[in-house]
Structure formats: C-alpha cells, structure tokens
Scaffold this motif. Sequence first.
Motif, short mmCIF file in Angstrom:
data_model
loop_
_atom_site.label_atom_id
_atom_site.label_comp_id
_atom_site.label_asym_id
_atom_site.label_seq_id
_atom_site.Cartn_x
_atom_site.Cartn_y
_atom_site.Cartn_z
N GLU A 114 0.83 -1.20 0.00
CA GLU A 114 0.00 0.00 0.00
C GLU A 114 0.87 1.26 0.00
O GLU A 114 1.76 1.42 0.84
N ASP A 115 0.61 2.19 -0.95
CA ASP A 115 1.45 3.38 -1.12
C ASP A 115 1.43 4.29 0.11
O ASP A 115 2.39 5.02 0.35
N SER A 116 0.34 4.29 0.87
CA SER A 116 0.25 5.19 2.01
C SER A 116 1.29 4.88 3.08
O SER A 116 1.61 5.74 3.91
N PHE A 117 1.87 3.68 3.05
CA PHE A 117 2.91 3.34 4.01
C PHE A 117 4.20 4.10 3.72
O PHE A 117 5.11 4.12 4.55
N LEU A 118 4.31 4.69 2.53
CA LEU A 118 5.50 5.45 2.18
C LEU A 118 5.55 6.82 2.85
O LEU A 118 6.58 7.49 2.79
N LEU A 119 4.46 7.26 3.45
CA LEU A 119 4.42 8.58 4.05
C LEU A 119 5.48 8.75 5.13
O LEU A 119 6.08 9.81 5.27
N LEU A 170 10.94 10.96 6.62
CA LEU A 170 12.34 10.71 6.97
C LEU A 170 13.28 11.38 5.98
O LEU A 170 14.23 12.07 6.38
N PHE A 171 13.04 11.20 4.68
CA PHE A 171 13.93 11.78 3.68
C PHE A 171 13.80 13.30 3.64
O PHE A 171 14.77 14.00 3.33
N PHE A 198 13.36 15.12 6.27
CA PHE A 198 14.17 15.56 7.40
C PHE A 198 15.66 15.57 7.04
O PHE A 198 16.40 16.47 7.44
N VAL A 199 16.10 14.58 6.27
CA VAL A 199 17.49 14.55 5.82
C VAL A 199 17.81 15.78 4.98
O VAL A 199 18.85 16.43 5.16
N VAL A 200 16.90 16.13 4.07
CA VAL A 200 17.09 17.33 3.24
C VAL A 200 17.11 18.58 4.11
O VAL A 200 17.93 19.49 3.89
N ILE A 201 16.25 18.64 5.11
CA ILE A 201 16.21 19.79 6.02
C ILE A 201 17.55 19.95 6.73
O ILE A 201 18.10 21.06 6.84
N VAL A 202 18.09 18.85 7.23
CA VAL A 202 19.36 18.92 7.97
C VAL A 202 20.50 19.37 7.06
O VAL A 202 21.28 20.27 7.41
N LEU A 203 20.61 18.77 5.88
CA LEU A 203 21.71 19.10 4.97
C LEU A 203 21.62 20.54 4.49
O LEU A 203 22.63 21.27 4.48
N SER A 204 20.43 20.98 4.09
CA SER A 204 20.28 22.37 3.65
C SER A 204 20.43 23.34 4.81
O SER A 204 20.97 24.44 4.65
N GLY A 205 20.00 22.92 6.01
CA GLY A 205 20.13 23.77 7.19
C GLY A 205 21.58 24.00 7.58
O GLY A 205 21.94 25.08 8.04
N ALA A 211 11.05 21.59 2.02
CA ALA A 211 11.28 20.31 2.70
C ALA A 211 10.66 20.32 4.09
O ALA A 211 10.12 19.31 4.56
N ALA A 212 10.70 21.48 4.75
CA ALA A 212 10.07 21.60 6.07
C ALA A 212 8.56 21.46 5.97
O ALA A 212 7.93 20.79 6.80
N HIS A 213 7.96 22.08 4.93
CA HIS A 213 6.52 21.93 4.71
C HIS A 213 6.17 20.46 4.45
O HIS A 213 5.19 19.94 5.00
N LEU A 214 6.95 19.81 3.60
CA LEU A 214 6.69 18.41 3.28
C LEU A 214 6.87 17.52 4.50
O LEU A 214 6.12 16.55 4.68
#
Length: 229
Positions: free
Chosen positions: A29-34, A39-40, A42-49, A104-107
């Motif tokens: 089920e695709d909804s499990f990817l949420l 998680l990903f 948050f990784v973008v948030i940390v690296l860009s931050g 990324a923070a919004h997402l």
Amino acid sequence: MIVSLRSWVSDRLHLESNRGLLGKAFPAEDSFLLGEVALFSFVVIVLSGIFLGTFYEPSTADVAYQGVVDQFQGEDLPASFVSVLHITYGVPFGMFIRRLHHWAAHLFVASIALHMFRVYFTAAYRNPREINWVVGTVLAILAMGGSYTGYALPFDEFGATATGIGYNLATSVPLFGDFLAQLVFAGEFPAAGAIPRLFFLHVLVIPLAIIGLLAVHMIILVSQKHTEG
C-alpha cells in the motif's frame, strides 16, 4: 508491579523474540511510504540547514544594510534579516537552498500529519503499538516546533510578528507560562536574546530530539513490523 510493567513492554516491543531482522516485507500500500517521505524530508532539512547556518547571524541588533537589494539600501535592519538577505541574493545557490529548506520543512510536517491520519483511521495505534503512537505524536510536536522556530529566525516583519505571538501564547500557559516564556524567548519580548535562543533550539535541541525519537521509532517499527491495514 515491576514484573507487570516489564511484561507489558516486552509484549509490545517483542524484547524476548529471537526473530531475525532480515527478510522483513514492506507493505504494498502506497500510504505506508508517508513515513519514509517524512524521513527523507528531514534529511534534506538537515543538509540544507547546515549550509544556511554557516551564513546566518542570530542577532536582532540593528545594522546599516549595504547589500544588493535597493529596497533596503541604507536602512537599519536586524542583523538576522540582513544575513538572510545576503543568503538569498549574495550567496551562490543561496536562494535555491533556502527554498529547498523551506519546502522540505513543509513536506516534513505534511507527511507526518498524513502518516498519523493513516495510523489513526486504520486503528494501527492500538495494542501493541501504543508506544510508537506516543513517539510519533511527540515527533509531530517537535516538527511543528522546528517549523515555528525556523519561521521566526529571519526576524523580518512576519518573523517578528510570529515571535511576539509565540511569546504571548507561552505566557498564557497556566502556572508555567512565565517560566516557559523565559526558557524559550530569553526574557520579555522583544528580548535581545530571543533570536539566539530560538536559533539554538532550531539547529541543535529540536533536531537532536527528532533524531533520537526517529531512531526509537524505527527500532520499534523493525521489532513490531508494519501493520497490514
């Protein structure tokens, strides 16, 4: 009492199970990817931050703006806002990284909210997954706290307004309001230490708390497996 508590925790976390961690199936089920989207993000948030933090100055002291934006040329502006203008218009790829961090923070917040809706409406929070539901709830609160502190950091008109609203909300908390306002905003608003305090919470305290709870969340998830609903 202690034995009962240990048994309750063991039943939910499978502490006494000898099952291996390999070969775990992921639900179709695709909804499990949420959760993975969160998680990903948050990784973008940390690296860009990390990139943004190297150019940001957490100070409300007024400085004369001498940058490339004609609208503010020669005006006395908060040093934090001046540094944000420099990141946006003076640093190579600064505007792109700032927008990447922003969306990324919004997402991150949106995917956590949708993930929790899925868990709630499929009743996946029930026995034996109550502990992970609580962990996820705290993660959602921390995500919103991180978003708020980040929104306030530029200390432009919107950021200053958000900081003032947050201070008033903190002081309105019964019994602990004054202490909470002192802890988060470093004194009565507008205090000189408010932005440095929010910056400290935004780049260190909240991210470390999120990382720790994400680790706990994933460990419990691996132990219990995904639900089938």
